[in-house]
Design a protein around this motif. Structure first.
Motif, PDB file in Angstrom:
ATOM      1  N   LEU A  35      29.913 -11.203 -42.239  1.00  0.00           N
ATOM      2  CA  LEU A  35      30.651 -10.512 -41.182  1.00  0.00           C
ATOM      3  C   LEU A  35      30.890 -11.448 -40.000  1.00  0.00           C
ATOM      4  O   LEU A  35      32.007 -11.492 -39.446  1.00  0.00           O
ATOM      5  N   ALA A  36      29.872 -12.209 -39.609  1.00  0.00           N
ATOM      6  CA  ALA A  36      30.028 -13.161 -38.507  1.00  0.00           C
ATOM      7  C   ALA A  36      31.037 -14.254 -38.861  1.00  0.00           C
ATOM      8  O   ALA A  36      31.844 -14.664 -38.017  1.00  0.00           O
ATOM      9  N   ALA A  37      31.003 -14.711 -40.123  1.00  0.00           N
ATOM     10  CA  ALA A  37      31.957 -15.741 -40.548  1.00  0.00           C
ATOM     11  C   ALA A  37      33.384 -15.194 -40.518  1.00  0.00           C
ATOM     12  O   ALA A  37      34.317 -15.902 -40.102  1.00  0.00           O
ATOM     13  N   LEU A  38      33.570 -13.943 -40.943  1.00  0.00           N
ATOM     14  CA  LEU A  38      34.908 -13.345 -40.886  1.00  0.00           C
ATOM     15  C   LEU A  38      35.399 -13.181 -39.454  1.00  0.00           C
ATOM     16  O   LEU A  38      36.582 -13.408 -39.163  1.00  0.00           O
ATOM     17  N   CYS A  39      34.498 -12.796 -38.551  1.00  0.00           N
ATOM     18  CA  CYS A  39      34.879 -12.699 -37.134  1.00  0.00           C
ATOM     19  C   CYS A  39      35.267 -14.069 -36.589  1.00  0.00           C
ATOM     20  O   CYS A  39      36.263 -14.205 -35.868  1.00  0.00           O
ATOM     21  N   GLY A  40      34.482 -15.076 -36.919  1.00  0.00           N
ATOM     22  CA  GLY A  40      34.800 -16.433 -36.476  1.00  0.00           C
ATOM     23  C   GLY A  40      36.131 -16.906 -37.017  1.00  0.00           C
ATOM     24  O   GLY A  40      36.928 -17.518 -36.301  1.00  0.00           O
ATOM     25  N   LEU A  41      36.389 -16.609 -38.285  1.00  0.00           N
ATOM     26  CA  LEU A  41      37.670 -16.980 -38.877  1.00  0.00           C
ATOM     27  C   LEU A  41      38.823 -16.257 -38.187  1.00  0.00           C
ATOM     28  O   LEU A  41      39.886 -16.847 -37.932  1.00  0.00           O
ATOM     29  N   GLY A  42      38.614 -14.989 -37.854  1.00  0.00           N
ATOM     30  CA  GLY A  42      39.645 -14.227 -37.141  1.00  0.00           C
ATOM     31  C   GLY A  42      39.944 -14.829 -35.771  1.00  0.00           C
ATOM     32  O   GLY A  42      41.108 -14.935 -35.373  1.00  0.00           O
ATOM     33  N   PHE A  43      38.889 -15.237 -35.049  1.00  0.00           N
ATOM     34  CA  PHE A  43      39.111 -15.865 -33.748  1.00  0.00           C
ATOM     35  C   PHE A  43      39.802 -17.223 -33.884  1.00  0.00           C
ATOM     36  O   PHE A  43      40.642 -17.585 -33.047  1.00  0.00           O
ATOM     37  N   LEU A  44      39.500 -17.966 -34.938  1.00  0.00           N
ATOM     38  CA  LEU A  44      40.183 -19.248 -35.155  1.00  0.00           C
ATOM     39  C   LEU A  44      41.663 -19.036 -35.454  1.00  0.00           C
ATOM     40  O   LEU A  44      42.516 -19.781 -34.955  1.00  0.00           O
ATOM     41  N   VAL A  45      41.963 -18.021 -36.253  1.00  0.00           N
ATOM     42  CA  VAL A  45      43.365 -17.721 -36.537  1.00  0.00           C
ATOM     43  C   VAL A  45      44.070 -17.270 -35.254  1.00  0.00           C
ATOM     44  O   VAL A  45      45.207 -17.672 -34.972  1.00  0.00           O
ATOM     45  N   GLY A  46      43.384 -16.453 -34.462  1.00  0.00           N
ATOM     46  CA  GLY A  46      43.965 -16.013 -33.187  1.00  0.00           C
ATOM     47  C   GLY A  46      44.213 -17.183 -32.248  1.00  0.00           C
ATOM     48  O   GLY A  46      45.265 -17.258 -31.592  1.00  0.00           O
ATOM     49  N   ALA A  47      43.250 -18.103 -32.175  1.00  0.00           N
ATOM     50  CA  ALA A  47      43.421 -19.277 -31.314  1.00  0.00           C
ATOM     51  C   ALA A  47      44.579 -20.141 -31.796  1.00  0.00           C
ATOM     52  O   ALA A  47      45.368 -20.662 -30.984  1.00  0.00           O
ATOM     53  N   ALA A  48      44.696 -20.297 -33.128  1.00  0.00           N
ATOM     54  CA  ALA A  48      45.799 -21.085 -33.665  1.00  0.00           C
ATOM     55  C   ALA A  48      47.133 -20.410 -33.361  1.00  0.00           C
ATOM     56  O   ALA A  48      48.124 -21.080 -33.050  1.00  0.00           O
ATOM     57  N   CYS A  49      47.159 -19.100 -33.402  1.00  0.00           N
ATOM     58  CA  CYS A  49      48.392 -18.366 -33.097  1.00  0.00           C
ATOM     59  C   CYS A  49      48.751 -18.522 -31.616  1.00  0.00           C
ATOM     60  O   CYS A  49      49.916 -18.712 -31.273  1.00  0.00           O
ATOM     61  N   ILE A  50      47.759 -18.454 -30.745  1.00  0.00           N
ATOM     62  CA  ILE A  50      48.007 -18.639 -29.307  1.00  0.00           C
ATOM     63  C   ILE A  50      48.509 -20.055 -29.035  1.00  0.00           C
ATOM     64  O   ILE A  50      49.449 -20.266 -28.263  1.00  0.00           O
ATOM     65  N   TRP A  51      47.895 -21.042 -29.686  1.00  0.00           N
ATOM     66  CA  TRP A  51      48.321 -22.430 -29.510  1.00  0.00           C
ATOM     67  C   TRP A  51      49.757 -22.603 -29.992  1.00  0.00           C
ATOM     68  O   TRP A  51      50.581 -23.236 -29.319  1.00  0.00           O
ATOM     69  N   ALA A  52      50.080 -22.028 -31.190  1.00  0.00           N
ATOM     70  CA  ALA A  52      51.441 -22.149 -31.715  1.00  0.00           C
ATOM     71  C   ALA A  52      52.431 -21.391 -30.835  1.00  0.00           C
ATOM     72  O   ALA A  52      53.570 -21.834 -30.650  1.00  0.00           O
ATOM     73  N   ALA A  53      52.001 -20.267 -30.237  1.00  0.00           N
ATOM     74  CA  ALA A  53      52.890 -19.511 -29.353  1.00  0.00           C
ATOM     75  C   ALA A  53      53.182 -20.309 -28.104  1.00  0.00           C
ATOM     76  O   ALA A  53      54.315 -20.287 -27.598  1.00  0.00           O
ATOM     77  N   ALA A  54      52.198 -21.030 -27.579  1.00  0.00           N
ATOM     78  CA  ALA A  54      52.424 -21.848 -26.392  1.00  0.00           C
ATOM     79  C   ALA A  54      53.325 -23.035 -26.712  1.00  0.00           C
ATOM     80  O   ALA A  54      54.104 -23.475 -25.872  1.00  0.00           O
ATOM     81  N   ARG A  55      53.225 -23.543 -27.916  1.00  0.00           N
ATOM     82  CA  ARG A  55      53.979 -24.742 -28.279  1.00  0.00           C
ATOM     83  C   ARG A  55      55.391 -24.396 -28.776  1.00  0.00           C
ATOM     84  O   ARG A  55      56.358 -25.083 -28.434  1.00  0.00           O
ATOM     85  N   TYR A  56      55.524 -23.368 -29.627  1.00  0.00           N
ATOM     86  CA  TYR A  56      56.800 -23.064 -30.259  1.00  0.00           C
ATOM     87  C   TYR A  56      57.419 -21.752 -29.799  1.00  0.00           C
ATOM     88  O   TYR A  56      58.536 -21.426 -30.189  1.00  0.00           O
ATOM     89  N   GLY A  57      56.692 -20.961 -29.062  1.00  0.00           N
ATOM     90  CA  GLY A  57      57.194 -19.663 -28.626  1.00  0.00           C
ATOM     91  C   GLY A  57      56.503 -18.552 -29.408  1.00  0.00           C
ATOM     92  O   GLY A  57      56.112 -18.732 -30.565  1.00  0.00           O
ATOM     93  N   PRO A  58      56.362 -17.384 -28.741  1.00  0.00           N
ATOM     94  CA  PRO A  58      55.606 -16.300 -29.379  1.00  0.00           C
ATOM     95  C   PRO A  58      56.250 -15.762 -30.656  1.00  0.00           C
ATOM     96  O   PRO A  58      55.556 -15.467 -31.627  1.00  0.00           O
ATOM     97  N   MET A  59      57.556 -15.635 -30.680  1.00  0.00           N
ATOM     98  CA  MET A  59      58.219 -15.074 -31.860  1.00  0.00           C
ATOM     99  C   MET A  59      58.097 -16.016 -33.049  1.00  0.00           C
ATOM    100  O   MET A  59      57.771 -15.587 -34.160  1.00  0.00           O
ATOM    101  N   ALA A  60      58.342 -17.283 -32.842  1.00  0.00           N
ATOM    102  CA  ALA A  60      58.261 -18.256 -33.943  1.00  0.00           C
ATOM    103  C   ALA A  60      56.826 -18.351 -34.466  1.00  0.00           C
ATOM    104  O   ALA A  60      56.602 -18.458 -35.682  1.00  0.00           O
TER     105      ALA A  60
END
Length: 159
Positions: A35-60
């Motif tokens: 469960l902790a590993a899945l939560c950590g993976l979810g936060f990593l995916v969220g962080a990657a999405c935030i980083w990509a949104a800052a770099r390429y835009g939220p929609m892309a």
């Protein structure tokens, strides 16, 4: 009888209860870790999405993450479907081996009763043993010579 005595002594000494408790604790620990590993993976995916949104835009970023996860899901399903044939063959092999073992065990269990004087070979004759043996041999020859194809129950495929 020795196996039964060993089982009873194990129950009496509490080894079985201790083993069950160890398995229960291990299952709980592994579940919490997963469960902790899945939560950590979810936060990593969220962080990657935030980083990509800052770099390429939220929609892309959202579109690319959505398409990426759908592609991963499709790939997993494709691999699963492609490996279904080998799994069916493996199950059929295991089923055949189990049936042979059950047949041999049943034959060995009945053999002493057939070999006894009363009600055994004296009554049933040699045909009581040779009949099923010949039938098994004929079935084995048939299975060896049957074509693999649409009528083969082991592969589960229809052509």
């Amino acid at each position: 009888m020795g196996m039964l005595a060993s089982l009873i002594s194990g129950l009496a000494s509490g080894e079985t209860i201790a083993a069950v408790q160890r398995v229960r604790v291990a299952a709980i620990v592994y579940s919490v870790a997963a469960l902790a590993a899945l939560c950590g993976l979810g936060f990593l995916v969220g962080a990657a999405c935030i980083w990509a949104a800052a770099r390429y835009g939220p929609m892309a970023a959202c579109l690319s993450f959505g398409i990426g996860f759908l592609a991963i899901a499709g790939l997993i399903l494709l691999v699963y479907r492609m490996s279904a044939g080998s799994r069916a063959r493996r199950r059929a092999k295991r089923r055949n081996a189990d049936m042979k073992a059950i047949g041999i065990t049943a034959a060995l269990a009945v053999l002493p009763a057939l070999l006894k004087g009363k009600g055994g070979l004296a009554k049933g004759g040699l045909g009581a043993i040779l009949g099923p043996a010949i039938a098994l041999a004929a079935y084995a020859i048939y299975r060896e010579n049957v074509k693999r194809g649409s009528d083969d129950p082991d592969t589960g495929k229809r052509e």
